[in-house]
Design a protein around this motif. Sequence first.
Motif, PDB file in Angstrom:
ATOM      1  N   THR A 259      -7.424   4.427   1.179  1.00 26.85           N
ATOM      2  CA  THR A 259      -7.396   2.979   0.980  1.00 26.85           C
ATOM      3  C   THR A 259      -7.911   2.652  -0.428  1.00 26.85           C
ATOM      4  O   THR A 259      -7.821   1.521  -0.874  1.00 26.85           O
ATOM      5  CB  THR A 259      -8.264   2.229   2.025  1.00 26.85           C
ATOM      6  OG1 THR A 259      -9.634   2.573   1.831  1.00 26.85           O
ATOM      7  CG2 THR A 259      -7.863   2.581   3.442  1.00 26.85           C
TER       8      THR A 259
ATOM      9  N   THR B  32      -7.468   3.002  -4.355  1.00 28.00           N
ATOM     10  CA  THR B  32      -6.474   3.333  -5.378  1.00 28.00           C
ATOM     11  C   THR B  32      -7.037   4.403  -6.315  1.00 28.00           C
ATOM     12  O   THR B  32      -8.185   4.327  -6.725  1.00 28.00           O
ATOM     13  CB  THR B  32      -6.115   2.058  -6.181  1.00 28.00           C
ATOM     14  OG1 THR B  32      -5.759   1.054  -5.245  1.00 28.00           O
ATOM     15  CG2 THR B  32      -4.956   2.301  -7.133  1.00 28.00           C
TER      16      THR B  32
ATOM     17  N   THR C 144       0.839  -1.204   0.000  1.00 27.51           N
ATOM     18  CA  THR C 144       0.000   0.000   0.000  1.00 27.51           C
ATOM     19  C   THR C 144       0.874   1.253   0.000  1.00 27.51           C
ATOM     20  O   THR C 144       0.593   2.221  -0.717  1.00 27.51           O
ATOM     21  CB  THR C 144      -0.912   0.002   1.255  1.00 27.51           C
ATOM     22  OG1 THR C 144      -1.643  -1.212   1.272  1.00 27.51           O
ATOM     23  CG2 THR C 144      -1.850   1.189   1.267  1.00 27.51           C
TER      24      THR C 144
ATOM     25  N   LYS D 295       2.330   1.769  -3.411  1.00 28.71           N
ATOM     26  CA  LYS D 295       1.285   2.203  -4.338  1.00 28.71           C
ATOM     27  C   LYS D 295       1.018   3.712  -4.180  1.00 28.71           C
ATOM     28  O   LYS D 295       0.877   4.444  -5.162  1.00 28.71           O
ATOM     29  CB  LYS D 295       0.001   1.412  -4.060  1.00 28.71           C
ATOM     30  CG  LYS D 295      -0.798   1.107  -5.284  1.00 28.71           C
ATOM     31  CD  LYS D 295      -1.672  -0.122  -5.142  1.00 28.71           C
ATOM     32  CE  LYS D 295      -2.774   0.063  -4.120  1.00 28.71           C
ATOM     33  NZ  LYS D 295      -3.686  -1.067  -4.014  1.00 28.71           N
ATOM     34  N   ILE D 296       0.994   4.165  -2.947  1.00 26.84           N
ATOM     35  CA  ILE D 296       0.726   5.582  -2.676  1.00 26.84           C
ATOM     36  C   ILE D 296       1.859   6.457  -3.240  1.00 26.84           C
ATOM     37  O   ILE D 296       1.603   7.473  -3.893  1.00 26.84           O
ATOM     38  CB  ILE D 296       0.521   5.815  -1.158  1.00 26.84           C
ATOM     39  CG1 ILE D 296      -0.856   5.255  -0.760  1.00 26.84           C
ATOM     40  CG2 ILE D 296       0.629   7.295  -0.794  1.00 26.84           C
ATOM     41  CD1 ILE D 296      -1.127   5.213   0.724  1.00 26.84           C
TER      42      ILE D 296
ATOM     43  N   GLU E 206       1.652   6.704  -6.941  1.00 31.22           N
ATOM     44  CA  GLU E 206       0.562   7.579  -7.386  1.00 31.22           C
ATOM     45  C   GLU E 206       0.957   9.054  -7.281  1.00 31.22           C
ATOM     46  O   GLU E 206       0.537   9.885  -8.069  1.00 31.22           O
ATOM     47  CB  GLU E 206      -0.662   7.315  -6.500  1.00 31.22           C
ATOM     48  CG  GLU E 206      -1.896   6.981  -7.301  1.00 31.22           C
ATOM     49  CD  GLU E 206      -3.075   6.683  -6.389  1.00 31.22           C
ATOM     50  OE1 GLU E 206      -3.888   7.581  -6.194  1.00 31.22           O
ATOM     51  OE2 GLU E 206      -3.166   5.537  -5.905  1.00 31.22           O
TER      52      GLU E 206
END
Length: 264
Positions: free
Chosen positions: A242, A244, A26, A29-30, A33
């Motif tokens: 939480t 995406t 996670t 992923k953040i 982004e």
Amino acid sequence: MDTYLIKIGGSVITDITMQKAAKPETIIKIFNELKPHLKNVRMVVGHGSGSFAHVPAHKYKVNQGISVSSTEGASITQDAAAQLHRIVIGCAVSTGVNPLSFAPSSGALSNDGKIAVWDLSPMIKALELGFLPITYGDVVLDKSKGFSIASTEEVFRHIAKTIKPKKIIIGTDVGGIFDSDPKVNKDAKLIKEVNPENVNEILNYAGSSTKIDVTGGMKTKLEYLYNMSKQTGAVCQIVDLTITGNLKKVILGGNIGTLITAFG
Ligand SMILES: Nc1ncnc2c1ncn2[C@@H]1O[C@H](COP(=O)(O)OP(=O)(O)O)[C@@H](O)[C@H]1O
Ligand SMILES: [Mg+2]
């Protein structure tokens, strides 16, 4: 270039049901982004402590200071917060966002729980050089209490005074502020906007955290954000990180979550 402060809630990057359970996928992923937007927006990231420091902070009552807690409790809590922080920094390095770590416990001094002194010139220099400064909720030494806990929101309050961000984005595990706690009431309705007209009413809806959280949950978040908006002119937005794609949307100005403005 505009500057944004971005909080990644402890409830997003850890599994709150297990002690010291980080979610590296996670976290990565953040940062992935966020990365493409670093060319257009300066950002300072702050993260919460989730299942890391909240547990010892609660056990040793660190927030009540030296008269109730112990130096041992403060040390253990600082270490737990730093352990998650190193995981966050490691994930950030792996995505190529060029993070630089800023620990409040190494530079800040608070007074009765409010950061009174913390020289931010190194953080400003880091921004100028193209680094992504990353800070976090931490134990801080305190003039009157000996030590206390500075939540990420408190850390942001101090940073916002100097850096004057255009936007403050608060990423958490719910889609904004609702008319009752959405973790308790499935039918809770999202409040899209908080402004001078409705802030007092909404403060009555916002409650504490359903998890172990020594720094207050949603009500404290709203109080902090409203005051920061009033003092610095920043627009604040609470969004569910939480999900995406939400971070990208909010950085690009998307109207998601709850928008908080203390001016007309
Ligand atoms: N009216 C409300 N609207 C939204 N969330 C609320 C409300 N009242 C209480 N909460 C709680 O606040 C929590 C978010 O705060 P917190 O647990 O401190 O998150 P973080 O780890 O992101 O700081 C939500 O998970 C929710 O259970
Ligand atoms: Mg919290």
